[in-house]
Each structure stands twice: as C-alpha cells, then as structure tokens.
Design a protein around this motif. Structure first.
Motif, PDB file in Angstrom:
ATOM      1  N   ALA A 216      86.762  44.588  27.868  1.00  0.00           N
ATOM      2  CA  ALA A 216      85.962  45.576  27.144  1.00  0.00           C
ATOM      3  C   ALA A 216      84.809  46.079  28.009  1.00  0.00           C
ATOM      4  CB  ALA A 216      85.436  44.966  25.848  1.00  0.00           C
ATOM      5  N   PHE A 217      84.182  45.168  28.750  1.00  0.00           N
ATOM      6  CA  PHE A 217      83.102  45.567  29.659  1.00  0.00           C
ATOM      7  C   PHE A 217      83.617  46.556  30.700  1.00  0.00           C
ATOM      8  CE2 PHE A 217      80.985  44.595  33.794  1.00  0.00           C
ATOM      9  CZ  PHE A 217      79.771  45.209  33.524  1.00  0.00           C
ATOM     10  N   CYS A 218      84.784  46.280  31.265  1.00  0.00           N
ATOM     11  CA  CYS A 218      85.353  47.200  32.256  1.00  0.00           C
ATOM     12  C   CYS A 218      85.685  48.551  31.624  1.00  0.00           C
ATOM     13  CB  CYS A 218      86.593  46.584  32.894  1.00  0.00           C
ATOM     14  SG  CYS A 218      86.232  45.180  33.985  1.00  0.00           S
ATOM     15  N   LEU A 219      86.182  48.543  30.395  1.00  0.00           N
ATOM     16  CA  LEU A 219      86.445  49.810  29.708  1.00  0.00           C
ATOM     17  C   LEU A 219      85.157  50.604  29.506  1.00  0.00           C
ATOM     18  CD1 LEU A 219      89.118  49.052  26.947  1.00  0.00           C
ATOM     19  CD2 LEU A 219      89.382  50.472  28.986  1.00  0.00           C
ATOM     20  N   GLU A 220      84.083  49.917  29.180  1.00  0.00           N
ATOM     21  CA  GLU A 220      82.802  50.615  29.011  1.00  0.00           C
ATOM     22  C   GLU A 220      82.353  51.259  30.320  1.00  0.00           C
ATOM     23  OE1 GLU A 220      81.290  47.636  25.416  1.00  0.00           O
ATOM     24  OE2 GLU A 220      80.576  47.347  27.483  1.00  0.00           O
ATOM     25  N   LEU A 221      82.578  50.568  31.437  1.00  0.00           N
ATOM     26  CA  LEU A 221      82.247  51.153  32.738  1.00  0.00           C
ATOM     27  C   LEU A 221      83.113  52.385  33.022  1.00  0.00           C
ATOM     28  CD1 LEU A 221      81.885  47.948  34.976  1.00  0.00           C
ATOM     29  CD2 LEU A 221      80.053  49.306  33.936  1.00  0.00           C
ATOM     30  N   VAL A 237      94.099  54.515  31.103  1.00  0.00           N
ATOM     31  CA  VAL A 237      93.977  53.076  31.315  1.00  0.00           C
ATOM     32  C   VAL A 237      95.302  52.445  30.911  1.00  0.00           C
ATOM     33  CG1 VAL A 237      92.741  50.967  30.753  1.00  0.00           C
ATOM     34  CG2 VAL A 237      91.500  53.143  30.888  1.00  0.00           C
ATOM     35  N   SER A 238      95.955  51.826  31.864  1.00  0.00           N
ATOM     36  CA  SER A 238      97.255  51.214  31.601  1.00  0.00           C
ATOM     37  C   SER A 238      97.080  49.761  31.166  1.00  0.00           C
ATOM     38  CB  SER A 238      98.131  51.281  32.853  1.00  0.00           C
ATOM     39  OG  SER A 238      98.564  52.606  33.094  1.00  0.00           O
ATOM     40  N   HIS A 239      97.751  49.419  30.099  1.00  0.00           N
ATOM     41  CA  HIS A 239      97.788  48.089  29.480  1.00  0.00           C
ATOM     42  C   HIS A 239      96.609  47.882  28.522  1.00  0.00           C
ATOM     43  CE1 HIS A 239     101.198  47.276  31.954  1.00  0.00           C
ATOM     44  NE2 HIS A 239     100.500  47.385  33.075  1.00  0.00           N
ATOM     45  N   ALA A 240      95.385  47.851  29.025  1.00  0.00           N
ATOM     46  CA  ALA A 240      94.209  47.733  28.147  1.00  0.00           C
ATOM     47  C   ALA A 240      94.392  46.634  27.103  1.00  0.00           C
ATOM     48  CB  ALA A 240      93.913  49.078  27.470  1.00  0.00           C
ATOM     49  N   TYR A 241      94.858  45.472  27.559  1.00  0.00           N
ATOM     50  CA  TYR A 241      95.129  44.359  26.645  1.00  0.00           C
ATOM     51  C   TYR A 241      93.940  44.032  25.747  1.00  0.00           C
ATOM     52  CZ  TYR A 241      99.127  43.154  29.708  1.00  0.00           C
ATOM     53  OH  TYR A 241     100.281  43.163  30.436  1.00  0.00           O
ATOM     54  N   CYS A 242      92.742  44.194  26.297  1.00  0.00           N
ATOM     55  CA  CYS A 242      91.546  43.766  25.569  1.00  0.00           C
ATOM     56  C   CYS A 242      91.396  44.471  24.227  1.00  0.00           C
ATOM     57  CB  CYS A 242      90.303  43.995  26.422  1.00  0.00           C
ATOM     58  SG  CYS A 242      90.023  45.725  26.871  1.00  0.00           S
ATOM     59  N   LEU A 243      91.969  45.665  24.083  1.00  0.00           N
ATOM     60  CA  LEU A 243      91.804  46.401  22.829  1.00  0.00           C
ATOM     61  C   LEU A 243      92.446  45.684  21.645  1.00  0.00           C
ATOM     62  CD1 LEU A 243      92.309  50.134  23.884  1.00  0.00           C
ATOM     63  CD2 LEU A 243      90.173  48.977  23.267  1.00  0.00           C
ATOM     64  N   GLY A 244      93.373  44.802  21.912  1.00  0.00           N
ATOM     65  CA  GLY A 244      93.985  44.037  20.832  1.00  0.00           C
ATOM     66  C   GLY A 244      93.314  42.702  20.582  1.00  0.00           C
ATOM     67  N   PRO A 248      86.731  43.458  14.917  1.00  0.00           N
ATOM     68  CA  PRO A 248      87.021  44.801  14.395  1.00  0.00           C
ATOM     69  C   PRO A 248      85.958  45.847  14.699  1.00  0.00           C
ATOM     70  CG  PRO A 248      87.622  43.145  12.779  1.00  0.00           C
ATOM     71  CD  PRO A 248      86.926  42.410  13.889  1.00  0.00           C
ATOM     72  N   ALA A 249      84.687  45.481  14.612  1.00  0.00           N
ATOM     73  CA  ALA A 249      83.633  46.474  14.835  1.00  0.00           C
ATOM     74  C   ALA A 249      83.626  46.952  16.282  1.00  0.00           C
ATOM     75  CB  ALA A 249      82.274  45.890  14.458  1.00  0.00           C
ATOM     76  N   ARG A 250      83.697  46.008  17.212  1.00  0.00           N
ATOM     77  CA  ARG A 250      83.677  46.408  18.619  1.00  0.00           C
ATOM     78  C   ARG A 250      84.974  47.122  18.997  1.00  0.00           C
ATOM     79  NH1 ARG A 250      82.630  42.904  24.187  1.00  0.00           N
ATOM     80  NH2 ARG A 250      81.831  44.680  25.380  1.00  0.00           N
ATOM     81  N   GLN A 251      86.066  46.676  18.421  1.00  0.00           N
ATOM     82  CA  GLN A 251      87.350  47.313  18.694  1.00  0.00           C
ATOM     83  C   GLN A 251      87.311  48.788  18.312  1.00  0.00           C
ATOM     84  OE1 GLN A 251      90.804  46.482  16.028  1.00  0.00           O
ATOM     85  NE2 GLN A 251      91.731  45.605  17.879  1.00  0.00           N
ATOM     86  N   ARG A 252      86.846  49.076  17.102  1.00  0.00           N
ATOM     87  CA  ARG A 252      86.778  50.467  16.652  1.00  0.00           C
ATOM     88  C   ARG A 252      85.806  51.274  17.508  1.00  0.00           C
ATOM     89  NH1 ARG A 252      87.633  53.936  12.324  1.00  0.00           N
ATOM     90  NH2 ARG A 252      88.808  52.355  11.171  1.00  0.00           N
ATOM     91  N   ALA A 253      84.656  50.710  17.809  1.00  0.00           N
ATOM     92  CA  ALA A 253      83.657  51.445  18.589  1.00  0.00           C
ATOM     93  C   ALA A 253      84.195  51.805  19.970  1.00  0.00           C
ATOM     94  CB  ALA A 253      82.383  50.620  18.711  1.00  0.00           C
ATOM     95  N   ARG A 282      95.719  55.594  16.261  1.00  0.00           N
ATOM     96  CA  ARG A 282      96.117  56.890  15.697  1.00  0.00           C
ATOM     97  C   ARG A 282      95.003  57.448  14.818  1.00  0.00           C
ATOM     98  NH1 ARG A 282     101.484  56.517  12.380  1.00  0.00           N
ATOM     99  NH2 ARG A 282     100.157  55.144  11.152  1.00  0.00           N
ATOM    100  N   GLU A 283      94.402  56.595  13.999  1.00  0.00           N
ATOM    101  CA  GLU A 283      93.324  57.031  13.102  1.00  0.00           C
ATOM    102  C   GLU A 283      92.143  57.594  13.883  1.00  0.00           C
ATOM    103  OE1 GLU A 283      89.972  54.858  10.308  1.00  0.00           O
ATOM    104  OE2 GLU A 283      91.961  53.919  10.469  1.00  0.00           O
ATOM    105  N   CYS A 284      91.847  56.997  15.035  1.00  0.00           N
ATOM    106  CA  CYS A 284      90.685  57.412  15.827  1.00  0.00           C
ATOM    107  C   CYS A 284      90.997  58.571  16.771  1.00  0.00           C
ATOM    108  CB  CYS A 284      90.152  56.232  16.630  1.00  0.00           C
ATOM    109  SG  CYS A 284      89.468  54.895  15.613  1.00  0.00           S
ATOM    110  N   GLY A 285      92.252  58.975  16.846  1.00  0.00           N
ATOM    111  CA  GLY A 285      92.609  60.110  17.687  1.00  0.00           C
ATOM    112  C   GLY A 285      92.716  59.795  19.164  1.00  0.00           C
ATOM    113  N   LEU A 286      92.891  58.524  19.503  1.00  0.00           N
ATOM    114  CA  LEU A 286      93.054  58.139  20.903  1.00  0.00           C
ATOM    115  C   LEU A 286      94.501  58.383  21.324  1.00  0.00           C
ATOM    116  CD1 LEU A 286      92.032  56.753  23.510  1.00  0.00           C
ATOM    117  CD2 LEU A 286      92.572  54.552  22.441  1.00  0.00           C
ATOM    118  N   VAL A 287      94.688  59.066  22.434  1.00  0.00           N
ATOM    119  CA  VAL A 287      96.035  59.341  22.938  1.00  0.00           C
ATOM    120  C   VAL A 287      96.623  58.059  23.512  1.00  0.00           C
ATOM    121  CG1 VAL A 287      97.388  60.599  24.668  1.00  0.00           C
ATOM    122  CG2 VAL A 287      95.541  61.755  23.419  1.00  0.00           C
ATOM    123  N   VAL A 288      97.839  57.736  23.077  1.00  0.00           N
ATOM    124  CA  VAL A 288      98.513  56.545  23.588  1.00  0.00           C
ATOM    125  C   VAL A 288      99.905  56.938  24.071  1.00  0.00           C
ATOM    126  CG1 VAL A 288      99.297  55.868  21.274  1.00  0.00           C
ATOM    127  CG2 VAL A 288      99.226  54.169  23.090  1.00  0.00           C
TER     128      VAL A 288
END
Length: 398
Positions: A216-221, A237-244, A248-253, A282-288
């Motif tokens: 998550a820290f790397c994603l923020e960077l 970002v390929s894989h982005a395992y951390c998102l799973g 819940p609050a940090r995940q959505r943010a 999908r709800e947040c509109g992030l392209v996957v």
C-alpha cells in the motif's frame, strides 16, 4: 492486410442480433453495396478481440522439452532459476514469442502486452527478439513491449542504462519491479522509472507483488508520482496483491486514489494471495485488466492464454456465480484490458478496427462459464480462425 467483410446475425456483447460491416479493416455503417465476402455468425456472441494485458512472451517454453521444475518457492529463487534456464535451455525470444502468439491467437487474443526481460546478462537480446516478432506478426496481432527489469534494476549496475537503451530500441512501456523487496529502495526505484518514462514520453507498467501495508505504501508513492508528472491514464500496476489485504477503510481510500489518477490495475487472480475486490473496484471506477502472466515456462508449467478462461478464473476467485458478475469478468478481459493498454479504435462503433471473436454461446455468462472453443477470429476483416480451425492462408508463425 485489411479486407471488407459482412458478418450476418452477430450479437455484440450478447445483445440483439445485427449485421456487422467491415470496410477497409474498420467497422462501417450499414448501407450501400454490401461486401462481397460474408459469413453467418449464427447468433453467436461477438466480442472485440480479447486482450492479454500481462504476459511474458520471452519466457514461454511452448514447443520445447518439458522443464523439470525443482525451483524453490521464493521470488528471488525463481528469478535466479529463470536466469539460469535462459542460459542452459537456449530460449530464443523471437521463436518462443511467436509460438505463444500462435497458441493464443486461436482463442481470439488480438492484443497483447508482454513484459520482456532486460538485464546485464542478456542485455537487449530478448527485447530485440520480441520486437522482431511484433513486426513480423503486426497484421495478425498487436503487441506492446514492456522493458522489464526482472532481476532488479538498482542492485545490478548497468541495468538502468540498459532500460534506457531498450526504450530507444523500440520498447513501448517502462517496466518496474517490487520497489521495496527487490529494489530495496522504493523512492529511488520509482523516481528512476518515472524519470525514464518522462524522458521517453512512454507509459509505465510496474510489477507490484508486495503485500499488505508495504504494498500500500508503494502504491501511495506511485499515486504521488503519477499526479506530479501528469501521467493520468498512462500507469498500470500489475498484480497489486496488497489491495486484497487491507482493512476496508484503507482499501477503499487507496482504490479511490488510484481511480482518481486513472491508474489501472492488472490481476491474474493469483490463488496465492487474497483476491482483488473486483466488486469494490467496479464501484469505485478503477480500471482493471487481466492477463495470463507466464504461460508454460520456468515459473509456472501451465496456462494456455485463453482470456475467456481467465475471465472464468477471476469469477471463481471472487466467488462470482451470477450472470451479471460473469459478464463483468468478460468486460475485464476486453474493454478493461483495452482501456488499461490505451488502445484506440476498440469496440464495435463505426470507425473502430474490425477485430472480433465470435463465441458460440447464448449469453456472456455462458461464454465465460463454458469457454466454448469453436470460435471465429477476425482481424481487420480477415478471418483468421473459423469455428476453431485456422484459415488455410494463415501464415506460419512458428
């Protein structure tokens, strides 16, 4: 090569049956004299060309002897073993990339993004081999080449210079690799690849396997640098395992922050980590987008490059069983991939490229669940595969 073609009784994305007209390799409005060549789609579902958003064309062992895999479980062990295999097995990137494309083409994959190794042992050999394949097969498939520092960039002196040379040699995208666990310096690594992308005016695609809070820290960077360099819509970002793996609050943010900067994510639906939250994404509109990753290589012995099968796998990994959810995974492997890869002229609108795959199914959910194999694949109006059988005039791509 482009052709004019009339496709009768096709159902784009499972909708009503229509006639599709391709003129000069692009979809055209109906009317006027129809093309002389015509095929009957028999009510089959029409999908735009399937999108393989993440693979490694230079690593496949398709057509070679079976590789006896005794490699340890860690990523570093796999990287070292992969480098050794390239030396010992004589993996020819041009030949092997063509073999994988030959296999995936019959499934209807017409757009591929491939990460291709760049390191101080092989130099640009793999980049040059895959670029040669890309040029030879450009009439059959679109290939995007990512310059990928698989063995690490900062720990191996000279790799950054090779990455720069790869971009000059014709690579399309700047790749990156786990900024913390492999590179050991996330700020310096990300600064280097974003600077490289800025210098060459190219997009970025970063492998991020890092877990939990570290990922998550790397994603923020990554979000910060995307915003600072105005690279919205040009970073994946390929894989982005951390998102799973986040609360819940940090995940959505974090998902909302990625979506705001139009950073896309790619998932293969790895069974080794928690699944990405596709419904929230999908709800947040992030392209996957999705991809096969390695196919029959030293990392994994399996895979066939069928992106409809990958859509089914994504549904299974996310516990999706209703028709709407299965249809969504089909969209991930078509329009999601197209948006993530920045493809233009993708779809069925007038002026879009005449690329499609006809799938013998009544609904999108059926197409995903059963993955019928007798597909018809059309590229710029040219029938490459009909009912699962390659066309007689399809050139050899061995």
């Amino acid at each position: 090569m482009t052709k004019d073609l009339l496709i009768r009784n096709a159902r784009p994305f499972g909708g009503e049956a229509v006639n599709l007209v391709i003129r000069g390799g692009r979809f055209s409005a109906a009317g006027g004299e129809p093309p002389a060549e015509a095929i009957d789609a028999a009510g089959h579902i029409a999908l735009p060309g399937l999108v393989e958003a993440h693979t490694h064309l230079d690593k496949t062992l398709i057509g070679m002897d079976w590789f006896e895999n005794g490699i340890g479980p860690t990523r570093n062990e796999r990287i070292l073993a992969d480098r050794k295999a390239k030396r010992d097995l004589g993996i020819d990137a041009r030949r092997q990339s063509a073999r994988q494309i030959a296999q995936t083409l019959k499934h209807g994959v017409l757009h591929i993004r491939s990460h291709v190794d760049v390191d101080t042992e092989i130099g640009l050999a793999n980049i040059e081999g895959v670029i040669e394949t890309r040029a030879a097969l450009r009439d059959l498939v679109d290939v995007q080449v990512v310059a990928f520092p698989q063995s690490g960039m900062l720990p191996r002196a000279g790799t950054l210079e090779l990455m720069d040379a790869a971009m000059k040699a014709g690579a399309d995208i700047v790749g990156g690799i786990d900024p913390a666990t492999i590179e050991r310096d996330p700020v310096r690594h990300l600064d280097a690849i974003f600077a490289l992308a800025d210098r060459h005016a190219k997009p970025i695609d970063i492998h991020l396997h890092e877990l939990g809070d570290l990922g998550a820290f790397c994603l923020e960077l990554i979000v910060e640098r995307t915003r600072a360099l105005a690279l919205q819509g040009r970073v994946m970002v390929s894989h982005a395992y951390c998102l799973g793996m986040l609360d819940p609050a940090r995940q959505r943010a974090l998902i909302e922050a990625l979506a705001a900067e139009r950073i896309s994510v790619m998932t293969v639906g790895s069974p080794a980590v928690p699944a990405l939250p596709l419904r929230l994404i999908r709800e947040c509109g992030l392209v996957v987008a999705s991809g096969s990753d390695g196919i029959q290589g030293t990392w994994e012995p399996w895979g066939n490059g069928d992106m409809l099968e990958r859509a089914k796998y994504l549904a299974q990994r996310n516990g999706m069983t209703n028709d709407a959810d299965l249809a969504e995974t089909a969209r991930i492997c078509t329009f999601g991939g197209a948006e993530g890869l920045g493809l233009s002229g993708y779809g069925f609108a007038e002026g879009d490229f005449g690329d499609l795959v006809l799938v013998p199914a009544r609904t999108l959910a059926e197409a995903v669940a059963l993955t019928p194999q007798k597909r018809t694949v059309i590229r710029r109006g040219r029938v490459l595969v009909h009912d699962g059988v390659p066309a007689a005039d399809l050139p050899s791509i061995e």
